[in-house]
Design an enzyme around this catalytic site. Sequence first.
Site, PDB file in Angstrom:
ATOM      1  N   ARG A   1      80.277 116.201  72.797  1.00  0.00           N
ATOM      2  CA  ARG A   1      78.858 116.357  72.463  1.00  0.00           C
ATOM      3  C   ARG A   1      78.180 117.200  73.526  1.00  0.00           C
ATOM      4  NH1 ARG A   1      74.289 113.415  70.046  1.00  0.00           N
ATOM      5  NH2 ARG A   1      72.644 114.975  70.130  1.00  0.00           N
TER       6      ARG A   1
ATOM      7  N   ARG B   1      76.449 118.028  65.464  1.00  0.00           N
ATOM      8  CA  ARG B   1      77.039 117.347  66.610  1.00  0.00           C
ATOM      9  C   ARG B   1      78.394 116.730  66.270  1.00  0.00           C
ATOM     10  NH1 ARG B   1      71.817 114.029  65.504  1.00  0.00           N
ATOM     11  NH2 ARG B   1      71.311 116.186  65.373  1.00  0.00           N
TER      12      ARG B   1
ATOM     13  N   ASP C   1      73.507 106.038  68.799  1.00  0.00           N
ATOM     14  CA  ASP C   1      72.179 105.509  69.102  1.00  0.00           C
ATOM     15  C   ASP C   1      72.248 104.000  69.272  1.00  0.00           C
ATOM     16  OD1 ASP C   1      70.785 107.960  68.917  1.00  0.00           O
ATOM     17  OD2 ASP C   1      70.628 107.766  66.743  1.00  0.00           O
TER      18      ASP C   1
END
Length: 159
Positions: free
Chosen positions: A81, A90, A95
């Site tokens: 990334r 990506r 998250d």
Amino acid sequence: MRRAYFGLGSNLGDRRAHLLHALRELARLGTLLARSPLVETEPVACPGGGLFLNACTCLETALGPRDLLAAALRIERAMGRRRGSRNGPRTLDIDLLLLGDLVLAEPGLALPHPRMHQRAFVLGPLAAIAPDTVHPGLSQPVRVLLGQLQGRSRATPAP
């Protein structure tokens, strides 16, 4: 010990391999309680990207929010990334969505994730593993939040 929920996505390279590797690495941060099926979704505000593969996972962990975020960022970097544009394609995006009932707003870290309730590509996989988990800021279960978004984004089981 608290339950940590993570949302994962990939739309570059071997998406499945990226997510499976990340899920294995996240499981090292605590006790794996659940992992959603992988779902394929349309990109949202991601110019130049193909379809995403998304998933969610739940861990029981003693780690705090900063340690969990740092671990997620390390896993992203290890999978190639590179942070450029905010919504660009990506290899991997991880998250931290929820950490117990913690509500937190600090520079670089907000819990619950500030946009999770607006994203069917997050709520769909999350509802598969934790439909009755309550969003601590909105006081509504994940299944209700997902129901409010039905029809806004298509998510299908991955091939």
